[in-house]
Design an enzyme around this catalytic site. Structure first.
Site, PDB file in Angstrom:
ATOM      1  N   CYS A  10       0.978  -1.341   0.056  1.00 27.61           N
ATOM      2  CA  CYS A  10       0.021  -0.136  -0.159  1.00 27.61           C
ATOM      3  C   CYS A  10       0.852   1.194  -0.138  1.00 27.61           C
ATOM      4  CB  CYS A  10      -0.880   0.001   1.400  1.00 27.61           C
ATOM      5  SG  CYS A  10      -2.038   1.439   1.174  1.00 27.61           S
ATOM      6  N   GLN A  86      14.991  19.292 -18.075  1.00 29.47           N
ATOM      7  CA  GLN A  86      15.038  20.141 -17.096  1.00 29.47           C
ATOM      8  C   GLN A  86      13.906  19.749 -15.806  1.00 29.47           C
ATOM      9  OE1 GLN A  86      14.528  23.841 -19.344  1.00 29.47           O
ATOM     10  NE2 GLN A  86      16.447  24.502 -18.239  1.00 29.47           N
ATOM     11  N   LEU A 107      21.901  22.672 -22.221  1.00 25.12           N
ATOM     12  CA  LEU A 107      20.503  22.129 -21.890  1.00 25.12           C
ATOM     13  C   LEU A 107      19.933  22.498 -20.687  1.00 25.12           C
ATOM     14  CD1 LEU A 107      21.083  18.413 -23.150  1.00 25.12           C
ATOM     15  CD2 LEU A 107      19.654  19.936 -24.055  1.00 25.12           C
ATOM     16  N   GLY A 108      20.426  23.535 -20.077  1.00 25.19           N
ATOM     17  CA  GLY A 108      19.823  24.331 -19.142  1.00 25.19           C
ATOM     18  C   GLY A 108      19.961  23.768 -17.632  1.00 25.19           C
ATOM     19  N   THR A 110      22.588  25.235 -15.498  1.00 20.91           N
ATOM     20  CA  THR A 110      22.629  26.386 -14.972  1.00 20.91           C
ATOM     21  C   THR A 110      21.456  27.076 -14.501  1.00 20.91           C
ATOM     22  OG1 THR A 110      25.015  26.590 -15.538  1.00 20.91           O
ATOM     23  CG2 THR A 110      24.036  28.709 -14.564  1.00 20.91           C
ATOM     24  N   ASP A 705      14.184 -11.055 -17.596  1.00 18.46           N
ATOM     25  CA  ASP A 705      14.402 -12.178 -18.411  1.00 18.46           C
ATOM     26  C   ASP A 705      13.151 -12.622 -19.063  1.00 18.46           C
ATOM     27  OD1 ASP A 705      16.857 -12.356 -17.554  1.00 18.46           O
ATOM     28  OD2 ASP A 705      16.859 -14.062 -16.318  1.00 18.46           O
ATOM     29  N   TYR A 895      20.350 -15.610 -24.707  1.00 16.35           N
ATOM     30  CA  TYR A 895      19.724 -16.161 -23.579  1.00 16.35           C
ATOM     31  C   TYR A 895      19.555 -17.548 -23.546  1.00 16.35           C
ATOM     32  CZ  TYR A 895      16.454 -16.458 -19.770  1.00 16.35           C
ATOM     33  OH  TYR A 895      15.975 -16.705 -18.447  1.00 16.35           O
TER      34      TYR A 895
END
Length: 1156
Positions: A10, A86, A107-108, A110, A705, A895
């Site tokens: 829950c 961001q 890419l923002g 700062t 898997d 696999y």
């Protein structure tokens, strides 16, 4: 009706909850009574408050509200919505998480940090590398309306300072006690142990806790040499508990980094902050990679006829060459500046006062690392291949290089290669250090060092005596210059980082750049190109004379305009990729670059970048370590399942594991029920980490898997994280390769509920039968280590009956060896055998010969691999499965739990490529074998044979995350050869029929005596040479042989009572219970007295339950559930009736035994 409950699931109270509520994303019926429906998180919160049941959901609510508040501030001060990446950072910031923002400039990062510091409104320290950057940050913060202090230390302010200032006024900044610390460049704080200690104190880390972390790092290093030291492991666990109890009260954020923490104090800080400052990711690239044969800079200037360039000079040419090139460029009418130190040159370049910057092609140089001018910088020109140059004398202190150069010179290095291959990383480093410092070693390392020194001497002898001028390897070049030898290694990292300066982000678009390499050595260009192809998809150098440079120039210019369609648009999505094993997580992360690492609730998470078509996936990879839940052993229902009114409610608990004894259990306890230890881990930690991560990302890909167990793991994960993120997908791959992962992502789908139901039924059946039989056995024999299951029963019966027959027919076996063919004869008593030997007379006649065209065997399935590994290599099934798991998780094979022989088109092309490389084109004959289905056969994922794999391990010591043993190589070789053979033409086999007379007794045999052509070149079959010259060997034995692993597995498959995932487990369970033992020499399976008694008891009271037919029928029903052909409720009803009836029989049987 089957329903699943999680005893801890829950999202509000942490108590029991059913899958219906979880799927809807709402708390349990206790917390939120009423109809189950999808509700907004705000509505859920209000209802919980109204019902007075609000608990853990409050944290989720407040995190979401905080996120929304930061986004509102962002829009207000920046004027637009945050980008996707961001928003990902803001979600993490909203939780007060400490982390490293990993992304290229533009890419923002700062902007996001400035907005967050504005929102934070508490004492903040913002650390920058230079005064000019400090002034920029202060100005931007003031414009946003923030309270900023750029010189004095002030509480309740955003204090912006250089790290040098902090070191000068150390006491002031420690006493400031900031609640938020932002570091623009973590290299400043990782330079030395002293600077790291300074940052630790500013972060409020006590000296005691810091010392605990240092001790932990030291002990973990020692553990690498003593992996079985239990006392050392316990000390580590104790320290981890002490450190785990410490909670940081400072939020720590890092904007960028290029260094990895290596020193012990730096690693201690990483342990305490919970993340590794990540390196700049190079996933954004829109560049034409060109080369020019020669180093004529004037020719390049003529071709470009433009400004806006960065000229990087290979390090060995030095400053003198830079000044010479500066003069040449200026004579052509261009202004230049040296990009060696400081930042003034960048301002002049930005303002247009400098046309060309000249610097060193060094990864840590300011021209490569510190230069960011997206509008003006269009061209990056390399004067000479960027390279690392080493004096050969120094380079030959590296054991791997000694071996590689020795091999190039045809010196025998096979033996030493193998020995180096099986050294642990610490052993290898000790050996390398000893060669460097000429320090004494002992034991096996001493012997290896002596051999390496001998090979070094031979290398120098051959180089000088043969007057060798050049040696070219796959990854380096050795050349002679004025009597001195040098090793040159192309610097791929510098090339990627430096060329990337020409392709940057403007207005959410990627500019186009041009990289030109002036080639001073064509061999090095070839090596550089091959290395880059492994890192950058579809990489290729193009000759500058064969491209339209004017068109490329036009593209570079137009992509820098504010509004243009020439910019490459950036589409970023954040995802969580969930796998089963930590090795798999590391392997996948490494496939796509050098990942960063952090810890969430103590669980490692790797962040990497996956490019899928034009989409950039910021990917967090985490491992569940297998199942995260199991049927509970709490006192609920019938062994964890409530049964009644045609309803089956299966209750699943978290899985607890004891650090001390290693046992697992599913009953909530503060101490281990087996050994009493308090050092216990719980899969609840994994679930908490998954839930936290799922709130941060756009989509979740569950990559457990591709089998029944993996589907149940995927289902459990999906259910437990559904309240936090609905964008959940199931992805499946059959090989851990770049293409395998990309194809899985492109084909994302949903969880197969039929497969999940079949696993639940199999687990319930296993629990009900296993617990009933185990209870009866324990009660009967008064011993705890008893147990059985439906599949274990028949297998135990085979081994018991065979053991009895073996003992009944025990006597003496005479082996008569005729060449390399042996005949066996059985005698009851030794005297009879000796008399037979005394009068031994052998005559052999060749009756006939025939030739037969024989096709190769198909590639391995699980059972055939286990059988062949035992027959050919003598390796038991449990070890083979562990090794196959390692090879799969390392991306070397497909696999390994499969019953399919099918080979895909990709697999066929791998075989073709390999055969072509060995000039065996004429032997190729592609076959797809079985029908295409869910799985493929076990095959290699590349055309790399065992020798090539060894070289790959040597060349890339950090590529694989497993410790290779000789058995790993043998199993890989077996799989590789069998697969390649399956794609080759038939072989011609000569069968010879012999008439053999032994003491007058006639015997006819037909044996393969010759094989040629086709697949036999790679995978030869056994042939025999039969001779009248004989030898004899007499030993105790039985005419009835004991079972081998291979024979049991073959029986299980043929009688359809096992699956690829259960073959090895079934045998190991019988051994674990003490019912079966392995013979030491041949690993034959022998039933013990305990096993015989257990079998006799079970067969007397419940033979139906463990019979082959009943087991086969049940497994067939489970398969039908998986295919959607049978209703799961009917199967469970029948099973419950059967078990309860048997349970009654068991009780009566025990009463009778007690009365007797």
């Amino acid at each position: 009706m089957l329903k699943v409950y999680y005893t801890f699931g829950c999202p509000n109270c942490g108590g029991p909850i059913d899958d219906e509520h979880l799927l809807a994303g709402v708390p349990c019926s206790k917390c939120l009574p009423g109809r189950v429906e999808n509700l907004d998180y705000r509505v859920i919160y209000d209802l919980l408050v109204k019902n007075s049941t609000l608990k853990g959901y409050a944290e989720y609510f407040y995190d979401n509200e905080t996120f929304e508040e930061i986004v509102r501030i962002f829009k207000r001060v920046i004027g637009n919505e945050p980008w996707n990446l961001q928003k990902y950072w803001i979600k993490r910031l909203a939780k007060s998480e400490s982390f490293s923002l990993s992304a290229p400039t533009g890419l923002g990062k700062t902007t996001t940090l400035l907005v967050y510091s504005l929102f934070f409104s508490n004492t903040t320290l913002y650390v920058v590398p230079t005064n000019s950057l400090k002034d920029q940050i202060c100005e931007r913060l003031r414009n946003m309306g923030a309270k900023v202090s750029c010189n004095d230390v002030k509480e309740e302010y955003i204090n912006v300072a250089t790290f040098n200032r902090i070191l000068r006024h150390y006491d002031n900044y420690v006493s400031l006690q900031p609640k938020l610390v932002i570091v623009d460049d973590s290299d400043m704080i990782l330079k030395s142990g002293k600077t790291t200690e300074v940052m630790a104190k500013i972060l409020g880390i006590s000296e005691e806790i810091f010392q605990y972390a240092i001790s932990l790092i030291r002990l973990k290093r020692i553990l690498k040499f003593n992996e079985d030291d239990k006392e050392l492991k316990n000390k580590i666990v104790e320290l981890e508990y002490k450190i785990g109890s410490w909670k940081p009260f400072v939020q720590f954020l890092v904007a960028s980094a290029t260094l990895r923490p290596k020193g012990i104090k730096q690693q201690a800080l990483r342990t305490l902050i919970g993340f590794e400052p990540s390196t700049i990711q190079t996933y954004l690239r829109n560049i034409a990679d060109l080369y020019y044969q020669g180093v004529d800079i004037e020719a390049i200037l003529d071709k470009i006829s433009d400004n806006g360039g960065l000229l990087l000079v290979s390090k060995e040419y030095g400053r003198e060459k830079m000044l010479e090139l500066k003069e040449i460029i200026e004579k052509r009418g261009y202004s230049t500046g040296l990009a060696i130190s400081g930042r003034k040159f960048l301002n002049k370049f930005t303002e247009g006062k400098i046309d060309y910057l000249i610097g060193s092609a060094s990864y840590y140089g300011v021209a490569v690392r510190g230069l960011d001018e997206p509008k003006r910088l269009k061209y990056v020109i390399f004067y000479g291949i960027p390279k690392i140059r080493l004096n050969l004398t120094d380079a030959l202190n590296n054991p791997s290089l000694i071996v590689k150069i020795g091999e190039l010179l045809n010196i025998d290095v096979k033996d030493i290669r193998r020995k180096l291959l099986f050294l642990s990383p610490p052993e290898f480093q000790i050996l390398r250090y000893s060669l460097m410092k000429d320090e004494e070693l002992s034991g096996k390392l001493k012997d290896i060092k002596v051999n390496l020194i001998n090979i070094k001497e031979k290398i120098w002898d051959v180089l000088k005596s043969d007057n060798i001028k050049k040696l070219k390897a796959d990854t380096f070049l050795v050349t002679e210059n004025n009597g001195k030898y040098y090793v040159y290694i192309p610097d791929t990292v510098t090339y990627i980082q430096a060329s990337g300066r020409s392709s940057r982000i403007i207005s959410n678009g990627l500019t186009f750049g041009i990289s030109i390499v002036l080639v001073d050595n064509i061999d090095l260009l070839d090596i550089l190109s091959q290395k880059l192809k492994k890192i950058i998809p579809n990489f290729m150098f193009k000759n500058i004379n064969e491209v339209d440079i004017r068109e490329l120039k036009s593209l570079a210019v137009s992509s820098r305009e504010v509004s243009t369609s020439q910019k490459k648009k950036i589409n970023i999505k954040t995802i969580l990729l969930i796998v089963e094993s930590p090795t798999k997580a590391k392997t996948i992360a490494r496939l796509f670059g050098r990942p960063s690492r952090r810890e969430v609730h103590g669980i490692p998470v790797y962040e990497t970048i996956i490019l899928v078509n034009d989409e950039i996936l910021i990917t967090n990879i985490i491992a569940t370590k297998g199942h995260i839940t199991d049927l509970t052993t709490e006192n609920i229902g019938y062994y964890g399942v409530e049964v009644g009114n045609n309803e089956f409610n299966a209750y699943y608990s978290p899985i607890y594991k004891c650090y001390n004894c290693g046992k697992t259990f599913t009953i909530k306890s503060n101490t281990c029920p087996y050994c009493g230890s308090v050092f216990i881990s719980s899969s609840e930690k994994v679930v908490s980490a998954l839930r936290k991560l799922s709130t941060e990302v756009d989509e979740i890909y569950i990559a457990s898997d591709p089998d029944q167990e993996g589907e149940k793991i995927a289902y459990d994960v999906a259910m437990l994280i559904s309240p936090y993120n609905k964008n959940i997908y199931r992805i499946k791959y059959h090989e851990i390769t770049r293409n395998g992962i990309l194809n899985a992502i492109l084909n994302k789908g949903k969880i197969n509920m039929n497969l999940v139901k079949s696993q639940i039924v199999r687990r319930i059946e296993d629990r009900w039968i296993g617990f009933e039989l185990s209870l009866a056995l324990k009660s009967m024999f008064y011993e705890r280590n008893h147990g059985s299951g439906r599949v274990q029963g028949p297998v135990l019966s085979w081994i018991v009956e065979r053991t009895k027959e073996y003992k009944k027919n025990y006597g003496w076996i005479l082996y008569i060896k005729l060449g390399d063919y042996a005949i066996k004869k059985f005698f009851r008593i030794k005297e009879e055998a000796n008399k037979f030997i005394e009068k031994l007379n052998i005559k052999i006649n060749l009756i006939s010969e025939r030739k037969e065209i024989q096709n190769p065997l198909p590639p391995f399935t699980t059972d055939s691999l286990l059988m062949d590994a035992y027959d050919k290599l003598g390796i038991g099934s449990q070890i083979v499965m562990k090794i196959a798991q390692d090879l799969f998780e390392s991306g070397l094979i497909t696999y390994h739990r499969t019953d399919s022989t099918h080979v895909s088109a990709l697999g066929i092309s791998i075989a073709k490529e390999y055969l072509e490389s060995k000039n065996l084109n004429d032997s190729f004959s592609g076959r797809s074998w079985g029908n295409e289905g869910t799985h493929e056969a076990i095959r290699p994922t590349s055309s790399m044979d065992t020798e090539s794999l060894i070289k790959d391990i040597e060349d890339n010591p950090n590529k694989y995350f497993i410790k290779f043993t000789k058995y790993h190589l043998r199993i890989y070789d077996l799989i590789f050869r069998r697969f390649i053979a399956s794609q080759m033409k038939p072989a011609e086999v000569t069968y010879s029929k012999f008439e053999i007379f032994i003491n007058g007794e006639k015997l006819e045999v037909e044996l393969p005596t010759k094989i040629s052509g086709g697949f036999s070149i790679i995978y030869p079959l056994k042939t025999y040479v039969v001779s009248e010259k004989y030898s004899t060997y007499l030993t105790k034995g039985s005419i009835i042989p004991l079972f081998t692993y291979a024979e049991i597995i073959k029986n299980m498959k043929e009688k359809e009572i096992g699956r690829p995932s259960t073959y090895a487990k079934t045998i190991s369970a019988l051994i674990r219970h003490g019912y079966v033992v392995e013979s030491k020499r041949k690993a034959l399976l022998i039933a013990t007295n305990k096993g015989i008694k257990a079998y006799e008891f079970l067969s007397s009271c419940c033979s139906d339950l463990i019979s082959e037919n009943r087991t086969k029928l049940l497994l067939q029903k489970i398969d039908k559930i998986a295919n959607g052909d049978v209703n799961v409720d009917y199967v469970l009803e029948d099973l419950h009736k059967e078990i309860t009836q048997i349970s009654g029989k068991l009780v009566n049987s025990l009463k009778l035994d007690t009365n007797v």
